[in-house]
Structures are given as structure tokens and as C-alpha cells.
Design a protein around this motif. Sequence first.
Motif, PDB file in Angstrom:
ATOM      1  N   PHE A  99      44.932  49.881  43.497  1.00  0.00           N
ATOM      2  CA  PHE A  99      44.128  48.669  43.655  1.00  0.00           C
ATOM      3  C   PHE A  99      44.652  47.797  44.801  1.00  0.00           C
ATOM      4  O   PHE A  99      43.867  47.258  45.588  1.00  0.00           O
ATOM      5  CB  PHE A  99      44.101  47.870  42.343  1.00  0.00           C
ATOM      6  CG  PHE A  99      43.210  48.474  41.298  1.00  0.00           C
ATOM      7  CD1 PHE A  99      41.841  48.521  41.471  1.00  0.00           C
ATOM      8  CD2 PHE A  99      43.748  49.018  40.144  1.00  0.00           C
ATOM      9  CE1 PHE A  99      41.010  49.084  40.511  1.00  0.00           C
ATOM     10  CE2 PHE A  99      42.930  49.589  39.181  1.00  0.00           C
ATOM     11  CZ  PHE A  99      41.553  49.613  39.365  1.00  0.00           C
ATOM     12  N   GLY A 100      45.977  47.676  44.902  1.00  0.00           N
ATOM     13  CA  GLY A 100      46.554  46.861  45.965  1.00  0.00           C
ATOM     14  C   GLY A 100      46.239  47.394  47.344  1.00  0.00           C
ATOM     15  O   GLY A 100      45.809  46.655  48.243  1.00  0.00           O
ATOM     16  N   GLU A 101      46.425  48.700  47.540  1.00  0.00           N
ATOM     17  CA  GLU A 101      46.198  49.282  48.858  1.00  0.00           C
ATOM     18  C   GLU A 101      44.706  49.421  49.169  1.00  0.00           C
ATOM     19  O   GLU A 101      44.300  49.265  50.328  1.00  0.00           O
ATOM     20  CB  GLU A 101      46.889  50.648  48.953  1.00  0.00           C
ATOM     21  CG  GLU A 101      48.398  50.570  48.847  1.00  0.00           C
ATOM     22  CD  GLU A 101      48.973  49.569  49.840  1.00  0.00           C
ATOM     23  OE1 GLU A 101      49.011  49.890  51.035  1.00  0.00           O
ATOM     24  OE2 GLU A 101      49.375  48.469  49.409  1.00  0.00           O
ATOM     25  N   PHE A 102      43.896  49.691  48.162  1.00  0.00           N
ATOM     26  CA  PHE A 102      42.469  49.818  48.423  1.00  0.00           C
ATOM     27  C   PHE A 102      41.876  48.484  48.857  1.00  0.00           C
ATOM     28  O   PHE A 102      41.165  48.402  49.868  1.00  0.00           O
ATOM     29  CB  PHE A 102      41.746  50.344  47.180  1.00  0.00           C
ATOM     30  CG  PHE A 102      40.306  50.707  47.438  1.00  0.00           C
ATOM     31  CD1 PHE A 102      39.986  51.968  47.929  1.00  0.00           C
ATOM     32  CD2 PHE A 102      39.290  49.799  47.222  1.00  0.00           C
ATOM     33  CE1 PHE A 102      38.663  52.307  48.183  1.00  0.00           C
ATOM     34  CE2 PHE A 102      37.975  50.130  47.479  1.00  0.00           C
ATOM     35  CZ  PHE A 102      37.654  51.385  47.951  1.00  0.00           C
ATOM     36  N   PHE A 103      42.187  47.425  48.114  1.00  0.00           N
ATOM     37  CA  PHE A 103      41.630  46.124  48.479  1.00  0.00           C
ATOM     38  C   PHE A 103      42.307  45.560  49.728  1.00  0.00           C
ATOM     39  O   PHE A 103      41.673  44.859  50.517  1.00  0.00           O
ATOM     40  CB  PHE A 103      41.734  45.153  47.300  1.00  0.00           C
ATOM     41  CG  PHE A 103      40.717  45.441  46.228  1.00  0.00           C
ATOM     42  CD1 PHE A 103      39.385  45.117  46.413  1.00  0.00           C
ATOM     43  CD2 PHE A 103      41.086  46.075  45.055  1.00  0.00           C
ATOM     44  CE1 PHE A 103      38.441  45.406  45.439  1.00  0.00           C
ATOM     45  CE2 PHE A 103      40.155  46.378  44.075  1.00  0.00           C
ATOM     46  CZ  PHE A 103      38.824  46.036  44.267  1.00  0.00           C
ATOM     47  N   GLY A 104      43.581  45.895  49.924  1.00  0.00           N
ATOM     48  CA  GLY A 104      44.223  45.542  51.191  1.00  0.00           C
ATOM     49  C   GLY A 104      43.537  46.228  52.359  1.00  0.00           C
ATOM     50  O   GLY A 104      43.375  45.650  53.437  1.00  0.00           O
ATOM     51  N   SER A 128      47.327  37.754  51.960  1.00  0.00           N
ATOM     52  CA  SER A 128      48.207  36.919  51.132  1.00  0.00           C
ATOM     53  C   SER A 128      47.844  37.047  49.656  1.00  0.00           C
ATOM     54  O   SER A 128      48.722  37.019  48.782  1.00  0.00           O
ATOM     55  CB  SER A 128      48.114  35.457  51.570  1.00  0.00           C
ATOM     56  OG  SER A 128      48.615  35.298  52.882  1.00  0.00           O
ATOM     57  N   TRP A 129      46.542  37.215  49.368  1.00  0.00           N
ATOM     58  CA  TRP A 129      46.124  37.411  47.980  1.00  0.00           C
ATOM     59  C   TRP A 129      46.577  38.763  47.462  1.00  0.00           C
ATOM     60  O   TRP A 129      46.941  38.898  46.285  1.00  0.00           O
ATOM     61  CB  TRP A 129      44.602  37.280  47.870  1.00  0.00           C
ATOM     62  CG  TRP A 129      44.123  35.890  48.112  1.00  0.00           C
ATOM     63  CD1 TRP A 129      43.480  35.413  49.223  1.00  0.00           C
ATOM     64  CD2 TRP A 129      44.250  34.764  47.227  1.00  0.00           C
ATOM     65  NE1 TRP A 129      43.211  34.080  49.094  1.00  0.00           N
ATOM     66  CE2 TRP A 129      43.676  33.650  47.868  1.00  0.00           C
ATOM     67  CE3 TRP A 129      44.804  34.592  45.959  1.00  0.00           C
ATOM     68  CZ2 TRP A 129      43.632  32.393  47.296  1.00  0.00           C
ATOM     69  CZ3 TRP A 129      44.757  33.332  45.377  1.00  0.00           C
ATOM     70  CH2 TRP A 129      44.179  32.259  46.039  1.00  0.00           C
ATOM     71  N   VAL A 130      46.560  39.763  48.350  1.00  0.00           N
ATOM     72  CA  VAL A 130      47.076  41.076  47.961  1.00  0.00           C
ATOM     73  C   VAL A 130      48.570  40.977  47.682  1.00  0.00           C
ATOM     74  O   VAL A 130      49.081  41.574  46.727  1.00  0.00           O
ATOM     75  CB  VAL A 130      46.793  42.116  49.061  1.00  0.00           C
ATOM     76  CG1 VAL A 130      47.349  43.484  48.667  1.00  0.00           C
ATOM     77  CG2 VAL A 130      45.296  42.220  49.329  1.00  0.00           C
ATOM     78  N   GLY A 131      49.284  40.206  48.505  1.00  0.00           N
ATOM     79  CA  GLY A 131      50.709  39.991  48.276  1.00  0.00           C
ATOM     80  C   GLY A 131      50.965  39.305  46.946  1.00  0.00           C
ATOM     81  O   GLY A 131      51.909  39.664  46.217  1.00  0.00           O
ATOM     82  N   LEU A 132      50.138  38.316  46.624  1.00  0.00           N
ATOM     83  CA  LEU A 132      50.284  37.621  45.336  1.00  0.00           C
ATOM     84  C   LEU A 132      50.028  38.578  44.178  1.00  0.00           C
ATOM     85  O   LEU A 132      50.726  38.537  43.150  1.00  0.00           O
ATOM     86  CB  LEU A 132      49.316  36.443  45.283  1.00  0.00           C
ATOM     87  CG  LEU A 132      49.360  35.587  44.011  1.00  0.00           C
ATOM     88  CD1 LEU A 132      50.742  34.960  43.823  1.00  0.00           C
ATOM     89  CD2 LEU A 132      48.275  34.515  44.053  1.00  0.00           C
ATOM     90  N   TYR A 133      49.051  39.450  44.336  1.00  0.00           N
ATOM     91  CA  TYR A 133      48.763  40.462  43.312  1.00  0.00           C
ATOM     92  C   TYR A 133      49.989  41.348  43.076  1.00  0.00           C
ATOM     93  O   TYR A 133      50.387  41.592  41.923  1.00  0.00           O
ATOM     94  CB  TYR A 133      47.566  41.300  43.763  1.00  0.00           C
ATOM     95  CG  TYR A 133      47.446  42.646  43.106  1.00  0.00           C
ATOM     96  CD1 TYR A 133      46.918  42.779  41.821  1.00  0.00           C
ATOM     97  CD2 TYR A 133      47.850  43.808  43.773  1.00  0.00           C
ATOM     98  CE1 TYR A 133      46.794  44.023  41.227  1.00  0.00           C
ATOM     99  CE2 TYR A 133      47.725  45.055  43.180  1.00  0.00           C
ATOM    100  CZ  TYR A 133      47.212  45.155  41.904  1.00  0.00           C
ATOM    101  OH  TYR A 133      47.099  46.392  41.316  1.00  0.00           O
ATOM    102  N   TYR A 134      50.618  41.827  44.157  1.00  0.00           N
ATOM    103  CA  TYR A 134      51.805  42.662  44.016  1.00  0.00           C
ATOM    104  C   TYR A 134      52.954  41.881  43.383  1.00  0.00           C
ATOM    105  O   TYR A 134      53.730  42.433  42.593  1.00  0.00           O
ATOM    106  CB  TYR A 134      52.235  43.209  45.376  1.00  0.00           C
ATOM    107  CG  TYR A 134      51.549  44.486  45.778  1.00  0.00           C
ATOM    108  CD1 TYR A 134      51.645  45.633  44.992  1.00  0.00           C
ATOM    109  CD2 TYR A 134      50.810  44.558  46.952  1.00  0.00           C
ATOM    110  CE1 TYR A 134      51.022  46.810  45.363  1.00  0.00           C
ATOM    111  CE2 TYR A 134      50.178  45.738  47.327  1.00  0.00           C
ATOM    112  CZ  TYR A 134      50.287  46.851  46.530  1.00  0.00           C
ATOM    113  OH  TYR A 134      49.672  48.020  46.897  1.00  0.00           O
ATOM    114  N   LEU A 135      53.078  40.622  43.734  1.00  0.00           N
ATOM    115  CA  LEU A 135      54.153  39.802  43.165  1.00  0.00           C
ATOM    116  C   LEU A 135      53.984  39.637  41.661  1.00  0.00           C
ATOM    117  O   LEU A 135      54.950  39.765  40.890  1.00  0.00           O
ATOM    118  CB  LEU A 135      54.183  38.431  43.850  1.00  0.00           C
ATOM    119  CG  LEU A 135      55.287  37.468  43.413  1.00  0.00           C
ATOM    120  CD1 LEU A 135      56.661  38.077  43.651  1.00  0.00           C
ATOM    121  CD2 LEU A 135      55.152  36.141  44.146  1.00  0.00           C
ATOM    122  N   ILE A 136      52.749  39.380  41.225  1.00  0.00           N
ATOM    123  CA  ILE A 136      52.480  39.219  39.793  1.00  0.00           C
ATOM    124  C   ILE A 136      52.746  40.531  39.054  1.00  0.00           C
ATOM    125  O   ILE A 136      53.373  40.551  37.985  1.00  0.00           O
ATOM    126  CB  ILE A 136      51.030  38.751  39.573  1.00  0.00           C
ATOM    127  CG1 ILE A 136      50.858  37.318  40.105  1.00  0.00           C
ATOM    128  CG2 ILE A 136      50.659  38.825  38.097  1.00  0.00           C
ATOM    129  CD1 ILE A 136      49.427  36.842  40.106  1.00  0.00           C
TER     130      ILE A 136
END
Length: 218
Positions: free
Chosen positions: A183-188, A148-156
Motif C-alpha cells: 500500500f505504501g509503495e503503490f500509493f507513493g 509526506s502523507w506516505v511517510g506518515l503512513y509508514y511511521l504509524i
Amino acid sequence: MKTSLHDALRQVRELQLAILEKQRFKGYSGRTRALAGCVALAAGLVLGAPSFPATPMAHLIGWGVVFALAMALNYGVLIYWFWHDPDVGRDVRRLGPALEIVPVLAVGAVMTMALVANEQYNLLFGVWMALCALLNFTARQVLPRGLSWVGLYYLICGAACLIGLPALSFTRDSWVMGMVFFFGEFFGGLVLHYDEKPLPSLRTFFGFPAPAHSEESE
């Protein structure tokens, strides 16, 4: 009496954890997802190179190749898991969380075609990031909560590209897309791989043995 109560509470917590573990969807690979992020970063650098054709069609083809590779990697691992994991038993119902993202992908395809048809190429990055946010929020009941935090990152990031950076160019600023998705996919991938377990070392994430812990001197 206190000991009995503590034991009962511990058993309840262990039962809850066992139920949650059984409901977890294990078809996605964290390492594969991180690899897809590296592919996106490499593509962003290649597409942004001065020698690469600065035409929307060339860049569309480039990002299309990245998307196809990411899907092949992730769904290849998913199919392998489905066929070989004895806990799954090739039960198609276990593929439910993977199928829930299909509507989001369909909406993404329609929006992409609409923007391309109207030559609104500079909006594509922000729209793709916003759609990735939805993908990370989908099926969050059976996936690690950290997504969900990764999703929030992509949304921002998507909102910043659509609202805060209206001058972002689809053909000149490919590195932005590459960095955001890396960054999104690596941390995801890290979230998926460790699934709320302690993060011992990035060495283990890349398949290297964990370093031996030296004994503390008294």
C-alpha cells in the motif's frame, strides 16, 4: 484596474508554478515504485507460506532479495533518466535528492545488523517501516508534497509494529510487511506519477489509454 491586477496575480502564480516545476526532481518513476510494492506483497505471501523455511536466515535472505530488486528497479530507471533526459544534461548536481537518502540507507543497514546480531528479529519490520518513513520525508522540497502523507503512513505502521504489536513474528507474519509495503509503495507511486495533477484514471497509470468521455445529453 481590476483586470490588470488579476492578470498580474495570474502571471505571478504561473511564474511560481514554472519555478517549482523546474526544481522538481523527476528521477523517480511512480510506476516502478508501484511495481516494487507489488514485489513486496508477493514476497510477503511467499515467505509466509507453510512450505517456506521458518528460519530467520531464510527470511532475511528473502527480504534482502526484495530490497535488491526494489533498488535495481528504482535506480535503474534513475540512471536511465540521468543519461537520456535532455533537461538533465548529465549534470551530477541533479542527482542530489537521490543521494540524500544514502545516510538513511546506511543507518538502516547498521540497525539491521545490530538487531540481527542480538537476535531481535521481531523488531525488524517496525524498524524498516520507520526508516521508510524517513525516506519519504527526505528531499520533500523537490518531491511531491503527497509523499509526506506516505511517510506518515509508514511511521504509524512502524510504531504499531514496534509498540502496539510486540508479539509480531518475523518468520510467521511476513504478510504484514508485504501488505504495508504494498500500500505504501503503490500509493507513493501514484503520488510520484501524477505529481499533484488530477488523477484521471488508474487505467492511465498502468499504461492503458484513458476511456473516451461520452458527451452529456442535454
